[in-house]
Design a protein around this motif. Structure first.
Motif, mmCIF file in Angstrom:
data_model
loop_
_atom_site.group_PDB
_atom_site.id
_atom_site.type_symbol
_atom_site.label_atom_id
_atom_site.label_comp_id
_atom_site.label_asym_id
_atom_site.label_seq_id
_atom_site.Cartn_x
_atom_site.Cartn_y
_atom_site.Cartn_z
ATOM 1 N N LEU A 62 3.282 -7.266 -1.011
ATOM 2 C CA LEU A 62 4.597 -6.634 -0.960
ATOM 3 C C LEU A 62 4.488 -5.116 -1.010
ATOM 4 C CD1 LEU A 62 6.932 -8.888 -3.143
ATOM 5 C CD2 LEU A 62 6.885 -8.648 -0.673
ATOM 6 N N ARG A 63 3.573 -4.614 -1.822
ATOM 7 C CA ARG A 63 3.372 -3.166 -1.864
ATOM 8 C C ARG A 63 2.877 -2.649 -0.518
ATOM 9 N NH1 ARG A 63 3.265 -0.241 -6.572
ATOM 10 N NH2 ARG A 63 3.729 -1.391 -8.476
ATOM 11 N N MET A 64 2.012 -3.398 0.129
ATOM 12 C CA MET A 64 1.536 -2.985 1.453
ATOM 13 C C MET A 64 2.679 -2.973 2.458
ATOM 14 S SD MET A 64 -2.153 -4.938 1.653
ATOM 15 C CE MET A 64 -2.493 -4.362 3.318
ATOM 16 N N LEU A 65 3.559 -3.972 2.401
ATOM 17 C CA LEU A 65 4.703 -4.007 3.307
ATOM 18 C C LEU A 65 5.662 -2.851 3.031
ATOM 19 C CD1 LEU A 65 5.470 -7.835 3.456
ATOM 20 C CD2 LEU A 65 4.589 -6.399 5.296
ATOM 21 N N GLY A 72 6.920 3.704 8.723
ATOM 22 C CA GLY A 72 7.061 3.301 10.117
ATOM 23 C C GLY A 72 5.805 2.730 10.722
ATOM 24 N N ILE A 73 4.948 2.104 9.910
ATOM 25 C CA ILE A 73 3.728 1.477 10.429
ATOM 26 C C ILE A 73 4.083 0.030 10.755
ATOM 27 C CG2 ILE A 73 1.296 0.972 9.981
ATOM 28 C CD1 ILE A 73 1.325 3.180 7.865
ATOM 29 N N ARG A 77 -2.033 -4.907 11.580
ATOM 30 C CA ARG A 77 -3.447 -4.555 11.731
ATOM 31 C C ARG A 77 -3.657 -3.070 11.440
ATOM 32 N NH1 ARG A 77 -7.502 -7.084 14.821
ATOM 33 N NH2 ARG A 77 -5.916 -8.453 15.693
ATOM 34 N N ARG A 78 -2.763 -2.239 11.983
ATOM 35 C CA ARG A 78 -2.878 -0.800 11.734
ATOM 36 C C ARG A 78 -2.587 -0.472 10.279
ATOM 37 N NH1 ARG A 78 1.170 3.555 12.947
ATOM 38 N NH2 ARG A 78 0.119 5.446 12.328
ATOM 39 N N LEU A 79 -1.663 -1.211 9.663
ATOM 40 C CA LEU A 79 -1.353 -0.993 8.248
ATOM 41 C C LEU A 79 -2.597 -1.200 7.397
ATOM 42 C CD1 LEU A 79 0.590 -0.555 5.888
ATOM 43 C CD2 LEU A 79 1.186 -2.984 6.022
ATOM 44 N N CYS A 80 -3.365 -2.231 7.681
ATOM 45 C CA CYS A 80 -4.597 -2.477 6.925
ATOM 46 C C CYS A 80 -5.607 -1.356 7.148
ATOM 47 C CB CYS A 80 -5.197 -3.826 7.325
ATOM 48 S SG CYS A 80 -4.178 -5.238 6.843
ATOM 49 N N GLU A 81 -5.681 -0.839 8.377
ATOM 50 C CA GLU A 81 -6.595 0.272 8.662
ATOM 51 C C GLU A 81 -6.169 1.528 7.916
ATOM 52 O OE1 GLU A 81 -6.434 0.611 12.859
ATOM 53 O OE2 GLU A 81 -7.657 -1.173 13.248
ATOM 54 N N GLU A 82 -4.861 1.811 7.917
ATOM 55 C CA GLU A 82 -4.374 3.004 7.228
ATOM 56 C C GLU A 82 -4.588 2.884 5.715
ATOM 57 O OE1 GLU A 82 -3.148 5.814 8.353
ATOM 58 O OE2 GLU A 82 -3.321 5.266 10.463
ATOM 59 N N LEU A 83 -4.388 1.693 5.188
ATOM 60 C CA LEU A 83 -4.592 1.483 3.756
ATOM 61 C C LEU A 83 -6.058 1.691 3.383
ATOM 62 C CD1 LEU A 83 -3.147 0.604 1.139
ATOM 63 C CD2 LEU A 83 -3.835 -1.734 1.658
ATOM 64 N N HIS A 84 -6.952 1.344 4.294
ATOM 65 C CA HIS A 84 -8.374 1.533 4.030
ATOM 66 C C HIS A 84 -8.737 3.019 3.946
ATOM 67 C CE1 HIS A 84 -12.657 0.617 4.161
ATOM 68 N NE2 HIS A 84 -12.794 1.521 5.117
ATOM 69 N N LEU A 85 -8.025 3.877 4.675
ATOM 70 C CA LEU A 85 -8.392 5.289 4.785
ATOM 71 C C LEU A 85 -7.547 6.208 3.904
ATOM 72 C CD1 LEU A 85 -8.786 5.486 8.673
ATOM 73 C CD2 LEU A 85 -10.625 5.314 6.990
ATOM 74 N N ALA A 100 -11.591 -4.167 -1.510
ATOM 75 C CA ALA A 100 -11.420 -4.495 -0.098
ATOM 76 C C ALA A 100 -9.935 -4.643 0.229
ATOM 77 C CB ALA A 100 -12.163 -5.781 0.230
ATOM 78 N N VAL A 101 -9.579 -4.261 1.445
ATOM 79 C CA VAL A 101 -8.208 -4.394 1.923
ATOM 80 C C VAL A 101 -8.034 -5.790 2.514
ATOM 81 C CG1 VAL A 101 -6.494 -3.508 3.544
ATOM 82 C CG2 VAL A 101 -8.053 -1.926 2.385
ATOM 83 N N PRO A 102 -6.932 -6.486 2.200
ATOM 84 C CA PRO A 102 -6.715 -7.823 2.760
ATOM 85 C C PRO A 102 -6.688 -7.805 4.284
ATOM 86 C CG PRO A 102 -5.182 -7.408 0.971
ATOM 87 C CD PRO A 102 -5.871 -6.107 1.254
ATOM 88 N N ASP A 103 -7.051 -8.912 4.893
ATOM 89 C CA ASP A 103 -7.034 -9.023 6.341
ATOM 90 C C ASP A 103 -5.591 -9.104 6.849
ATOM 91 O OD1 ASP A 103 -7.216 -10.998 8.961
ATOM 92 O OD2 ASP A 103 -8.937 -9.632 8.780
ATOM 93 N N HIS A 104 -5.371 -8.572 8.040
ATOM 94 C CA HIS A 104 -4.009 -8.530 8.579
ATOM 95 C C HIS A 104 -3.434 -9.923 8.813
ATOM 96 C CE1 HIS A 104 -5.155 -9.718 12.707
ATOM 97 N NE2 HIS A 104 -6.280 -9.101 12.424
ATOM 98 N N SER A 105 -4.275 -10.917 9.046
ATOM 99 C CA SER A 105 -3.781 -12.273 9.298
ATOM 100 C C SER A 105 -3.125 -12.884 8.062
ATOM 101 C CB SER A 105 -4.922 -13.171 9.772
ATOM 102 O OG SER A 105 -5.931 -13.259 8.771
ATOM 103 N N THR A 106 -3.432 -12.338 6.889
ATOM 104 C CA THR A 106 -2.838 -12.849 5.657
ATOM 105 C C THR A 106 -1.326 -12.685 5.648
ATOM 106 O OG1 THR A 106 -4.854 -12.184 4.509
ATOM 107 C CG2 THR A 106 -2.959 -12.738 3.139
#
Length: 462
Positions: A62-65, A72-73, A77-85, A100-106
């Protein structure tokens, strides 16, 4: 002398505190102070198994969402990449540099499964509204309502005419959005009125050209906001159809009253909400002042007398023309009493043909018909209330406050970039609109109450 950067990437140990690298005035710090996930796990408990491998923390997702909708992400898939960086995103999601950042398919697995079944997005939205109430941002004196069209994730080339027969049992069309559409047909008989065009990928989306440009498949997001500070009190997804948008207002007002015990003294809207049945619902059923323009087509522009120049007698249930002649719904007594109410919920009042034939004002009143008639809505009393309110100074202030809804829609599409949906089906649209509205409230709350709302109790609306 030209400087040269020393190589600093070969150190074995680093002393790094993520907290020190997030500015105190960062937007996510303010949002973090306004969020409270204390009841999240209790809300989701029955949707998780008591055995097996531990899943990804639902609070993390939920925090990632929240981060994704806030900035505006749109791509997961891009959200996970941005969270990693991004360090601020990691800090907000409670992830260290090593986590580790969760996979986007989750996200897809949880969004279409336990998150949707549990209504967790609605739960989050309601919790944010309660935080806004606790911070004193909800006055609950006046609400404003409006709708905005958002393009669906459906190509116009994948649509067929509404009259064309479609084999929905075709395995190629067996998608989640199609199944929801077929369930809706069985439960609500939505197929009575054939649409002009149906999407094969998202059949619940409406084919519309309401924006003035080329037609496309779309949904409508409906906002009910508090007129004082623009806090979104409720949100509802509907097909992009005016009738569905107006009817959703009743659902939102009732839901706010049930969830938060709040009912506005006045409701602000545009002309679409000024129909006779809607005005009757506000005035007669809910006791709400309708601060909306009355949908009125009785005013004539050909120089002849309009119906407002005739006097209504409530006791006699008849009109009187400027010459003192009556207009009645019946001119003789029937053995079986008749209501004279038409299918359009109106009653037609007619003058005597003899009175009109001998009237000196006939050419100004009914030059092309043998007698004058007036069509009166059964909800005309509520329409009169709306007309009277439209002459007050408070009504003029309400017209200015209505712009706050339009500003929220502009923010939704330009800042949050929700100008096209990514999820299909009415439930997918509802998920996206609810999350976006929750984030808009969080941003407003973080900027207006930087220290965060009170943690205990809920403030009484002013």
């Amino acid at each position: 002398m030209m400087g040269r950067q020393a190589s600093g990437q070969d150190r074995l140990f680093y002393s790094f505190n993520l907290e020190d690298h997030i500015p105190q005035n960062h937007l996510l710090r303010g949002i973090d102070r306004c969020l409270d996930f204390a009841g999240l796990r209790e809300h989701l408990a029955e949707h998780y198994s008591q055995i097996g491998r531990p899943s990804i923390d639902p609070e993390l997702m939920l925090r990632m969402l929240v981060v994704g909708y806030c900035y505006g992400i749109r791509s997961e898939r891009r959200l996970c990449e941005e969270l990693h960086l991004n360090l601020a995103y990691r800090w907000f999601c409670r992830l260290s540099l090593e986590d580790a950042v969760p996979d986007h398919s989750t996200f897809s697995k949880n969004r279409h499964g336990r998150f949707r079944d549990s209504g967790v997005f609605r739960w989050l939205f309601d919790e944010v509204v309660r935080r806004c109430m606790a911070a004193g941002l909800v006055k609950a004196e006046g609400f404003a309502v409006d709708a905005s069209i958002v393009e669906a994730d459906a190509s116009s080339q994948r649509g067929v005419a509404g009259t064309e027969s479609v084999d929905w049992k075709d395995p190629a069309l067996s998608t989640r959005a199609v199944r929801e559409y077929l369930e809706g047909l069985d439960a609500e008989a939505l197929g009575k009125v054939l649409p002009k065009k149906i999407s094969l990928t998202d059949p619940q989306a409406s084919w519309t050209a309401a924006t003035g440009g080329p037609a496309f498949f779309a949904y409508s997001t409906n906002y009910l906001i508090d007129a004082e500070h623009g806090v979104i009190m409720d949100v509802q997804a509907t097909p992009a159809h005016r009738t569905a948008e107006v009817e959703s207002t009743k659902l939102m007002v009732d839901r706010v009253q049930e969830q938060f015990g709040l009912k506005p003294e006045r409701l602000i809207g545009d002309t679409a909400y000024g129909t006779a049945p809607m005005l009757s619902w506000m005035v007669d059923e809910k006791g709400i002042e309708p601060h909306v323009p009355v949908w009125d087509r009785t005013q004539r522009d050909d120089g002849t007398l309009s119906s407002n120049e005739f006097t209504w007698d409530e006791q006699a249930k008849e009109y009187t023309c400027p010459q003192g002649r009556p207009l009645r719904s019946q001119w003789r007594v029937f053995k079986i009493e008749r209501s004279h109410i038409t299918k359009a919920d109106t009653v037609i009042y007619r003058a005597s043909q003899q009175d009109c034939a001998n009237c000196p004002e006939k050419q100004r009143c009914c030059p092309t018909t043998p007698m004058r008639k007036i069509v009166r809505s059964v909800h005309e009393a509520a329409r009169d209330v709306g007309r009277k309110i439209a002459t007050t100074e408070q009504y003029e202030r309400s017209r200015c406050q209505r712009k706050k809804v339009e500003m929220l829609f502009a923010h939704l599409k330009r800042i949050l970039r929700l100008d096209r949906l990514r999820l299909r089906g009415l439930s997918g649209a509802m998920d996206e609109f609810t999350m976006a509205a929750a984030v808009q409230n969080l941003r407003r709350l973080a900027m207006r109450v930087p220290q965060g709302p009170p943690t205990q109790g809920t403030a009484t609306p002013a």
